[in-house]
Write a protein that holds these residues in place. Structure first.
Motif, PDB file in Angstrom:
ATOM      1  N   PHE A  52      19.420  10.029   7.371  1.00  0.00           N
ATOM      2  CA  PHE A  52      18.533  10.286   8.507  1.00  0.00           C
ATOM      3  C   PHE A  52      17.929  11.684   8.452  1.00  0.00           C
ATOM      4  O   PHE A  52      16.766  11.880   8.845  1.00  0.00           O
ATOM      5  N   GLY A  53      18.695  12.655   7.954  1.00  0.00           N
ATOM      6  CA  GLY A  53      18.151  13.996   7.812  1.00  0.00           C
ATOM      7  C   GLY A  53      17.025  14.050   6.807  1.00  0.00           C
ATOM      8  O   GLY A  53      16.007  14.724   7.018  1.00  0.00           O
ATOM      9  N   ALA A  54      17.190  13.343   5.685  1.00  0.00           N
ATOM     10  CA  ALA A  54      16.129  13.311   4.675  1.00  0.00           C
ATOM     11  C   ALA A  54      14.896  12.594   5.201  1.00  0.00           C
ATOM     12  O   ALA A  54      13.760  13.027   4.938  1.00  0.00           O
ATOM     13  N   MET A  55      15.085  11.526   5.942  1.00  0.00           N
ATOM     14  CA  MET A  55      13.936  10.811   6.504  1.00  0.00           C
ATOM     15  C   MET A  55      13.181  11.675   7.511  1.00  0.00           C
ATOM     16  O   MET A  55      11.940  11.719   7.504  1.00  0.00           O
ATOM     17  N   ALA A  78      13.254  14.979   7.633  1.00  0.00           N
ATOM     18  CA  ALA A  78      12.650  16.097   6.899  1.00  0.00           C
ATOM     19  C   ALA A  78      11.383  15.650   6.186  1.00  0.00           C
ATOM     20  O   ALA A  78      10.398  16.403   6.110  1.00  0.00           O
ATOM     21  N   TRP A  79      11.376  14.440   5.644  1.00  0.00           N
ATOM     22  CA  TRP A  79      10.186  13.906   4.977  1.00  0.00           C
ATOM     23  C   TRP A  79       9.025  13.771   5.957  1.00  0.00           C
ATOM     24  O   TRP A  79       7.888  14.130   5.645  1.00  0.00           O
ATOM     25  N   ALA A  80       9.314  13.281   7.153  1.00  0.00           N
ATOM     26  CA  ALA A  80       8.256  13.123   8.152  1.00  0.00           C
ATOM     27  C   ALA A  80       7.714  14.482   8.594  1.00  0.00           C
ATOM     28  O   ALA A  80       6.488  14.661   8.734  1.00  0.00           O
ATOM     29  N   LEU A  81       8.589  15.455   8.816  1.00  0.00           N
ATOM     30  CA  LEU A  81       8.145  16.757   9.302  1.00  0.00           C
ATOM     31  C   LEU A  81       7.427  17.571   8.236  1.00  0.00           C
ATOM     32  O   LEU A  81       6.529  18.363   8.555  1.00  0.00           O
ATOM     33  N   SER A  82       7.799  17.399   6.989  1.00  0.00           N
ATOM     34  CA  SER A  82       7.205  18.201   5.921  1.00  0.00           C
ATOM     35  C   SER A  82       5.973  17.561   5.287  1.00  0.00           C
ATOM     36  O   SER A  82       5.123  18.259   4.746  1.00  0.00           O
ATOM     37  N   GLU A  83       5.869  16.245   5.361  1.00  0.00           N
ATOM     38  CA  GLU A  83       4.790  15.552   4.644  1.00  0.00           C
ATOM     39  C   GLU A  83       3.612  15.193   5.538  1.00  0.00           C
ATOM     40  O   GLU A  83       2.465  15.189   5.090  1.00  0.00           O
ATOM     41  N   TYR A  84       3.852  14.911   6.813  1.00  0.00           N
ATOM     42  CA  TYR A  84       2.804  14.401   7.687  1.00  0.00           C
ATOM     43  C   TYR A  84       2.525  15.391   8.819  1.00  0.00           C
ATOM     44  O   TYR A  84       3.440  16.018   9.350  1.00  0.00           O
ATOM     45  N   GLY A 143      25.475  17.469  12.464  1.00  0.00           N
ATOM     46  CA  GLY A 143      24.992  17.895  11.158  1.00  0.00           C
ATOM     47  C   GLY A 143      23.509  17.700  10.915  1.00  0.00           C
ATOM     48  O   GLY A 143      22.961  18.288   9.974  1.00  0.00           O
ATOM     49  N   LEU A 144      22.840  16.903  11.735  1.00  0.00           N
ATOM     50  CA  LEU A 144      21.428  16.611  11.482  1.00  0.00           C
ATOM     51  C   LEU A 144      20.508  17.829  11.549  1.00  0.00           C
ATOM     52  O   LEU A 144      19.635  17.979  10.685  1.00  0.00           O
ATOM     53  N   PRO A 145      20.620  18.715  12.533  1.00  0.00           N
ATOM     54  CA  PRO A 145      19.678  19.846  12.576  1.00  0.00           C
ATOM     55  C   PRO A 145      19.683  20.690  11.314  1.00  0.00           C
ATOM     56  O   PRO A 145      18.621  21.001  10.759  1.00  0.00           O
ATOM     57  N   LEU A 146      20.858  21.061  10.826  1.00  0.00           N
ATOM     58  CA  LEU A 146      20.931  21.868   9.606  1.00  0.00           C
ATOM     59  C   LEU A 146      20.415  21.084   8.411  1.00  0.00           C
ATOM     60  O   LEU A 146      19.715  21.645   7.550  1.00  0.00           O
ATOM     61  N   ALA A 147      20.735  19.794   8.350  1.00  0.00           N
ATOM     62  CA  ALA A 147      20.274  18.974   7.232  1.00  0.00           C
ATOM     63  C   ALA A 147      18.750  18.891   7.194  1.00  0.00           C
ATOM     64  O   ALA A 147      18.132  19.008   6.126  1.00  0.00           O
ATOM     65  N   VAL A 148      18.141  18.714   8.342  1.00  0.00           N
ATOM     66  CA  VAL A 148      16.673  18.611   8.389  1.00  0.00           C
ATOM     67  C   VAL A 148      16.026  19.922   7.987  1.00  0.00           C
ATOM     68  O   VAL A 148      15.043  19.942   7.231  1.00  0.00           O
ATOM     69  N   ILE A 162      17.212  22.308   5.988  1.00  0.00           N
ATOM     70  CA  ILE A 162      17.374  22.567   4.553  1.00  0.00           C
ATOM     71  C   ILE A 162      16.513  21.616   3.726  1.00  0.00           C
ATOM     72  O   ILE A 162      15.783  22.037   2.819  1.00  0.00           O
ATOM     73  N   LEU A 163      16.574  20.335   4.045  1.00  0.00           N
ATOM     74  CA  LEU A 163      15.871  19.340   3.234  1.00  0.00           C
ATOM     75  C   LEU A 163      14.355  19.448   3.383  1.00  0.00           C
ATOM     76  O   LEU A 163      13.617  19.251   2.407  1.00  0.00           O
ATOM     77  N   SER A 164      13.874  19.772   4.572  1.00  0.00           N
ATOM     78  CA  SER A 164      12.426  19.890   4.754  1.00  0.00           C
ATOM     79  C   SER A 164      11.855  21.047   3.944  1.00  0.00           C
ATOM     80  O   SER A 164      10.749  20.952   3.393  1.00  0.00           O
ATOM     81  N   GLU A 165      12.617  22.142   3.841  1.00  0.00           N
ATOM     82  CA  GLU A 165      12.148  23.283   3.056  1.00  0.00           C
ATOM     83  C   GLU A 165      12.054  22.915   1.576  1.00  0.00           C
ATOM     84  O   GLU A 165      11.113  23.315   0.884  1.00  0.00           O
TER      85      GLU A 165
END
Length: 288
Positions: free
Chosen positions: A100-103, A105-111, A162-167, A169-172
């Motif tokens: 869920f963190g990767a998903m 992060a993908w939405a926030l960084s790509e779109y 854990g989701l906030p930190l994961a998002v 890190i992964l979005s960066e």
């Protein structure tokens, strides 16, 4: 010859520079400081109670060597059940956090969409505000959902923790993935889901390992939420199960140290598996 010219070997004299020696000395001292408690637990877990109090820093001898603590933990308690509960909760929460963190992060960084920055700020607040401040509200919610004394309650809490930190890190890291790779995949007719799973995720494995290490250790070591949300005997975790050996007047230190020794093994194994990718993620993040 070209490779040698481009990457000349480090001169031997430079390896013994004072600055380099000080850095290595500091790292070695920190390693010893970090491993000392673990070594102390492992050493005293196979010593008699009298030997533990006589000289806790001494290695076990033939006279003081005993495995009575491990025998008590494995034979007279449900430690294997507690161990399985902790492993189940930690691994499933870790899977949810990474997925869920990767998903997210993908939405926030790509779109680019309305509310992108607001969501990013909201997740950043999740890092700064401890989740334990909402313990009463979380307990009320779990009671309404009838999830008290279930492992699902712990999995949901650790995932949210854990989701906030994961998002973040992964979005960066996802922003560093070359747009040419994604655009080439789109030109070939590849869907967004396949781009996410087959192109982006393999390229950010160091970041995923970093998130895994930073989230699995707090979940495995947590005592607060298992004590509040899942205190029954069938849902106890390792950290909560160890407490039964600690009394107000008498503490069975052999059993406590044996249980802690068994509890630390999975984290050491998982850390060893993720260590290489973790170092790559930390060093890559240092220049981003």
């Amino acid at each position: 010859m070209t490779a040698i010219a481009m990457n000349p070997p480090v001169p031997l004299a430079s390896r013994f520079e004072p600055g380099r020696l000080m850095v290595h000395a500091a790292l070695i001292a920190y390693t010893v400081l970090a491993l000392f408690p673990i070594a102390l637990i492992l050493i005293n877990s196979v010593k008699s109670r009298a030997a533990i109090f006589d000289d806790p820093l001494a290695l076990p001898t033939m006279d003081s060597l005993t495995f009575i603590g491990f025998q008590k933990v494995l034979a007279s308690t449900n430690f294997l059940l507690y161990f399985g509960n902790s492993l189940y909760v930690t691994l499933l929460a870790l899977l949810c956090i990474v997925l869920f963190g990767a998903m997210a992060a993908w939405a926030l960084s790509e779109y680019s969409f309305m509310g992108n920055r607001v969501l990013t700020l909201f997740l950043a607040l999740g890092i700064m505000i401890p989740i334990r401040l909402g313990t009463v509200a979380i307990l009320e919610l779990m009671v309404k959902l009838e999830l008290v004394n279930t492992l699902a309650a712990l999995i949901l809490v650790y995932t949210a923790q854990g989701l906030p930190l994961a998002v973040m890190i992964l979005s960066e890291f996802m922003r560093q993935v070359p747009s040419e790779l994604k655009d080439a995949a789109r030109c070939d007719g590849v869907g967004e889901v396949r781009i996410f799973f087959q192109v982006v995720l393999p390229l950010i494995r160091p970041a995923i390992a970093t998130v895994a290490v930073f989230t699995m250790i707090p979940a495995w070591n947590d005592l607060w939420f298992p004590l509040i949300l899942a205190p029954s005997d069938r849902t106890k975790t390792v950290t909560l199960g160890v407490q039964q050996f600690i009394g107000q007047y008498v503490t069975d230190w052999n059993s406590v140290l044996a249980a802690l020794s068994l509890a630390v093994i999975p984290m050491l194994i998982l850390y060893a598996l993720f260590s290489r990718q973790l170092i790559r993620g930390l060093t890559a993040g240092a220049v981003k």
